[in-house]
Design a protein around this motif. Structure first.
Motif: not given
Length: 452
Positions: A311, A319-320, A322, A401, A404-405, A414, A440
């Motif tokens: 996270s 929440e992004f 990886n 990113v 994605a947002l 994400v 991010v």
């Protein structure tokens, strides 16, 4: 006369083997066909170990009495064929290290989940005050750890490539998490060859050793029944409550040694795959002598490896995550399974013959938008064109990113879980994950700056 050891490959495993061989008084020659990284070259020079880089000089290799080869060098490499023809014993660094080991080994393998399970097992032992070393595919090489000092326990992540180079290696606790098709180009495209490689972990076990395996895996279930395994067998399951270690739908139940139950909410790991990893790690820790109290304490403080469901940040309620280490479809199954949705899913890269039908149902249920990150995205777009309502693509991580947002809504996740190798746009999966994390965090600062 000193025994002459030739080490092929001067990465972490090769350099570690050289340091141990030097300590034990062998004559050593290290040969790497590629340039040697400065940090390893400096170690070889400091220990006055003879080496070459950018080539394999046959005359300096074929006169060895023992070859220690990097697990990345395939058996079909020309120099390996010549060494075999000359009748020279060829082993892996892990096998070499094991020949000098004084402590006990917990060895963990499987197609997926082995890094998390290894790190968690090591964390549990270390936090409990055990004199333990982390080695293998994660951390330092086993040979290096042995050269530096003795430990009571060694927790080792071990790949099929490393297992191929073992002849006497015998863990006190061996863990096999799962087997799904992977690296088949190394195994003549025969799944059974890959299976046989993984089961080498059990080959020298005795009745004082324990083999932990995931009983719900169809391949493992079949192979365990078909093979003579001398070690004690400990099955773990997400569905079969008759197994000593299982998940009852609410809590993980540990029914051997000291019996107790733990809810996943008492740990720091999410998703059903991490129930498997946690049950395996806790079982190994119990076999190493840890108490329930010590285990509970360790589970509450564990931090997983970077790039595995990591996270990164929350931006505007999104929440992004990886998960760049998910380089095959089976890994993505775990990533998608860790969230209830909705998701903005980022995938793509170098396709390894992926069968996307394995995740079609879950993608349809959970994914709001698919963003393809790669140079060649046709296969992904074709696979999910009728499954996901919105598909976008980019080759820029910074653009990714922001995209994605823009697609996500508050409460969404994400998820970077690529299902593919990274070599089209990045050095490796770590580089891909690092760039994603940086982008991010940069976006988070930008968004927060605008809101002030």
């Amino acid at each position: 006369m000193k025994q002459r050891i030739v080490i092929l490959g001067a990465g972490e495993s090769g350099t570690g083997a050289a340091l141990l061989a030097s300590k034990k008084g062998y004559e050593i020659f290290v040969s790497d066909q590629s340039p040697i990284k400065d940090k390893y070259k400096q170690e070889l020079l400091a220990h006055k170990i003879d080496f070459e880089e950018g080539q394999h000089t046959e005359a300096k290799i074929i006169n060895a009495s023992l070859i220690i080869k990097s697990p990345g060098i395939p058996d079909k490499a020309e120099i390996i064929k010549k060494c075999k023809y000359a009748g020279i014993e060829i082993i892996d660094e892990l096998e070499f290290g094991f020949r000098f080991i004084k402590g006990k080994v917990i060895a963990i393998t499987g197609t997926n989940g082995k890094t998390t399970t290894t790190l968690l097992t090591f964390h549990l032992l270390k936090e409990a005050g055990v004199k333990v070393a982390l080695a293998g595919n994660v951390g330092f090489s086993l040979a290096r750890q042995i050269a530096e000092q003795d430990h009571d326990w060694y927790v080792i992540e071990i790949s099929s490539f490393q297992l191929d180079g073992t002849t006497t290696f015998k863990p006190a606790v061996g863990v096999l998490l799962n087997i799904t098709p992977d690296h088949l180009d190394r195994y003549e495209y025969q799944l059974q060859n890959y299976i046989n490689s993984k089961f080498r972990i059990t080959r020298h076990m005795s009745d004082t050793d324990t083999f932990i395996y995931y009983a719900d895996d169809a391949i493992l279930k079949h192979e365990v029944k078909a093979r003579p395994i001398a070690g004690q067998q400990l099955a773990i399951s997400l569905s079969d409550e008759s197994t000593p270690v299982h998940y009852d739908g609410t809590r993980m139940s540990f029914g051997f040694s000291e019996a107790f139950k733990i809810a996943q909410s008492e740990t720091t790991l999410k998703g059903p795959h991490n129930l498997i990893n946690t049950m395996a790690a806790v079982s190994a820790a119990q076999l190493a002598g840890l108490s329930e109290q010590a285990i509970r304490k360790g589970l509450a403080t564990f931090k997983n490896a970077p790039h595995r469901l990591e996270s990164v940040a929350v931006i505007n309620g999104v929440e992004f995550v990886n998960d760049s280490k998910a380089t095959n479809v089976d890994s993505v199954v775990y990533g998608l399974g860790s969230y209830t949705g909705p998701l903005v899913w980022i995938a793509g890269g170098v396709d390894k013959g992926n069968d996307y039908t394995l995740i079609e149902k879950e993608v349809k249920q959970k994914v709001r938008t698919l963003i393809c990150l790669g140079k060649e995205n046709d296969k992904l777009k074709k696979a999910f064109g009728n499954v996901v309502s919105t598909i976008k693509e980019t080759q820029s991580v910074k653009e990714l990113v922001k995209m994605a947002l823009a697609e996500a809504q508050k409460g969404d996740v994400v998820l970077l879980s690529p299902a593919c190798a990274s070599f089209d746009l990045f050095k490796n999966y770590e580089d891909r994950g690092d760039q994603f994390r940086s982008a991010v965090l940069e976006l988070k600062m930008e968004v927060e700056g605008q809101s002030k």
